[in-house]
Design an enzyme around this catalytic site. Structure first.
Site, PDB file in Angstrom:
ATOM      1  N   SER A  51       0.828  -1.207   0.000  1.00  0.00           N
ATOM      2  CA  SER A  51       0.000   0.000   0.000  1.00  0.00           C
ATOM      3  C   SER A  51       0.859   1.252   0.000  1.00  0.00           C
ATOM      4  O   SER A  51       2.003   1.259   0.464  1.00  0.00           O
ATOM      5  CB  SER A  51      -0.926   0.009   1.217  1.00  0.00           C
TER       6      SER A  51
HETATM    7  N1  SAH Z   1      -1.061  -4.684   4.067  1.00  0.00           N
HETATM    8  C1  SAH Z   1      -0.297  -4.735   2.829  1.00  0.00           C
HETATM    9  C2  SAH Z   1      -1.179  -4.559   1.630  1.00  0.00           C
HETATM   10  C3  SAH Z   1      -1.282  -5.803   0.831  1.00  0.00           C
HETATM   11  S1  SAH Z   1      -2.396  -5.722  -0.543  1.00  0.00           S
HETATM   12  C4  SAH Z   1       0.819  -3.704   2.912  1.00  0.00           C
HETATM   13  O1  SAH Z   1       1.340  -3.512   3.968  1.00  0.00           O
HETATM   14  O2  SAH Z   1       1.197  -3.131   1.923  1.00  0.00           O
HETATM   15  C5  SAH Z   1      -3.820  -6.530   0.118  1.00  0.00           C
HETATM   16  C6  SAH Z   1      -3.655  -7.984   0.464  1.00  0.00           C
HETATM   17  O3  SAH Z   1      -4.955  -8.447   0.852  1.00  0.00           O
HETATM   18  C7  SAH Z   1      -3.195  -8.898  -0.663  1.00  0.00           C
HETATM   19  O4  SAH Z   1      -2.024  -9.550  -0.280  1.00  0.00           O
HETATM   20  C8  SAH Z   1      -4.357  -9.895  -0.811  1.00  0.00           C
HETATM   21  O5  SAH Z   1      -3.945 -11.198  -1.112  1.00  0.00           O
HETATM   22  C9  SAH Z   1      -5.002  -9.826   0.554  1.00  0.00           C
HETATM   23  N2  SAH Z   1      -6.383 -10.290   0.652  1.00  0.00           N
HETATM   24  C10 SAH Z   1      -7.423 -10.107  -0.212  1.00  0.00           C
HETATM   25  N3  SAH Z   1      -8.530 -10.718   0.239  1.00  0.00           N
HETATM   26  C11 SAH Z   1      -8.194 -11.305   1.428  1.00  0.00           C
HETATM   27  C12 SAH Z   1      -8.889 -12.105   2.386  1.00  0.00           C
HETATM   28  N4  SAH Z   1     -10.176 -12.452   2.226  1.00  0.00           N
HETATM   29  N5  SAH Z   1      -8.216 -12.521   3.478  1.00  0.00           N
HETATM   30  C13 SAH Z   1      -6.916 -12.206   3.675  1.00  0.00           C
HETATM   31  N6  SAH Z   1      -6.197 -11.481   2.811  1.00  0.00           N
HETATM   32  C14 SAH Z   1      -6.823 -11.028   1.695  1.00  0.00           C
END
Ligand code: SAH
Length: 201
Positions: A51
């Site tokens: 993010s």
């Molecule tokens: N928190 C991260 C952002 C990752 S992007 C950071 O620090 O940058 C969002 C993430 O959410 C992805 O890895 C995706 O696989 C995950 N995601 C999507 N749906 C999800 C679900 N139902 N349960 C857990 N993770 C999920």
């Protein structure tokens, strides 16, 4: 990077200090490390992104509401960056990821940092972690068409959930639990996140 995030309107010094304390380049593959401190989301593989620092800080600021957080749940660990930032503003951080390879990546990224108060879970975050509820704060890093009811039930009364909601056009939604049966919802600003998906892979 922190100064730019502050310029964009994040005021909470605790959050800005946490943002400044986490080395973001350690969460990126070496080819992207030189871009780690520009305020942008970047690819982490598997069609997912780390993010944007501004939105990480803004969401934590809204969830924290200038109060101390005990137990926090993050849905969507990705590379583990936001979990590391959260570990500096909350006593206990639980984070769930549905893609095994990213869950493993986050574990590897976080291990050398020796952060004692993060627990990573591999699973479907839409189910939350009922065995560890209630949470003071819940933060979603992926956008669904609505916030899963299960997660609202795992919020402590007085607790705050912050989530991107929508498809092509998304908004940040703040949900506060005001009593056993009542929640209030406020739209904060526009945002852009990867989609929230069901099940694990
Ligand atoms: N928190 C991260 C952002 C990752 S992007 C950071 O620090 O940058 C969002 C993430 O959410 C992805 O890895 C995706 O696989 C995950 N995601 C999507 N749906 C999800 C679900 N139902 N349960 C857990 N993770 C999920």
């Amino acid at each position: 990077m922190v100064a730019r995030v502050a310029q964009q309107g994040v005021r909470d010094d605790t959050v800005l200090a946490a943002l400044g304390a986490v080395p973001r380049h350690l969460f990126l593959e070496s080819g992207l490390a030189s871009q780690a401190y520009i305020d942008a989301s970047l690819p982490i593989g598997y069609h997912q992104t780390i993010s944007q620092p501004y939105i990480v800080a803004r969401m934590i600021e809204i969830m924290r509401n200038a109060s101390s957080l005990n137990r926090v749940l993050e849905i969507g660990t990705g590379c583990g960056y936001q979990a590391a930032v959260l570990s500096l503003v909350a006593k206990e951080v639980y984070s769930i990821e549905r893609i095994k390879a990213l869950h493993d990546l986050a574990k590897n990224n976080l291990r050398p940092m020796r952060i004692a108060n993060i627990r990573l879970h591999y699973g479907d975050g839409m189910l939350g972690l009922p065995q560890l509820a209630p949470f003071d704060g819940i933060i979603l890093a992926a956008a669904g068409m609505e916030v899963p009811q299960t997660l609202l039930q795992q919020l402590r009364i007085g607790g705050r959930l912050i989530a991107p909601v929508g498809g092509k056009n998304q908004v940040l939604q703040l949900i506060e639990r005001v009593s056993n049966h009542d929640w209030t919802s406020t739209v904060m600003e526009q945002c852009h996140f990867v989609p929230l998906r069901q099940g694990v892979i």
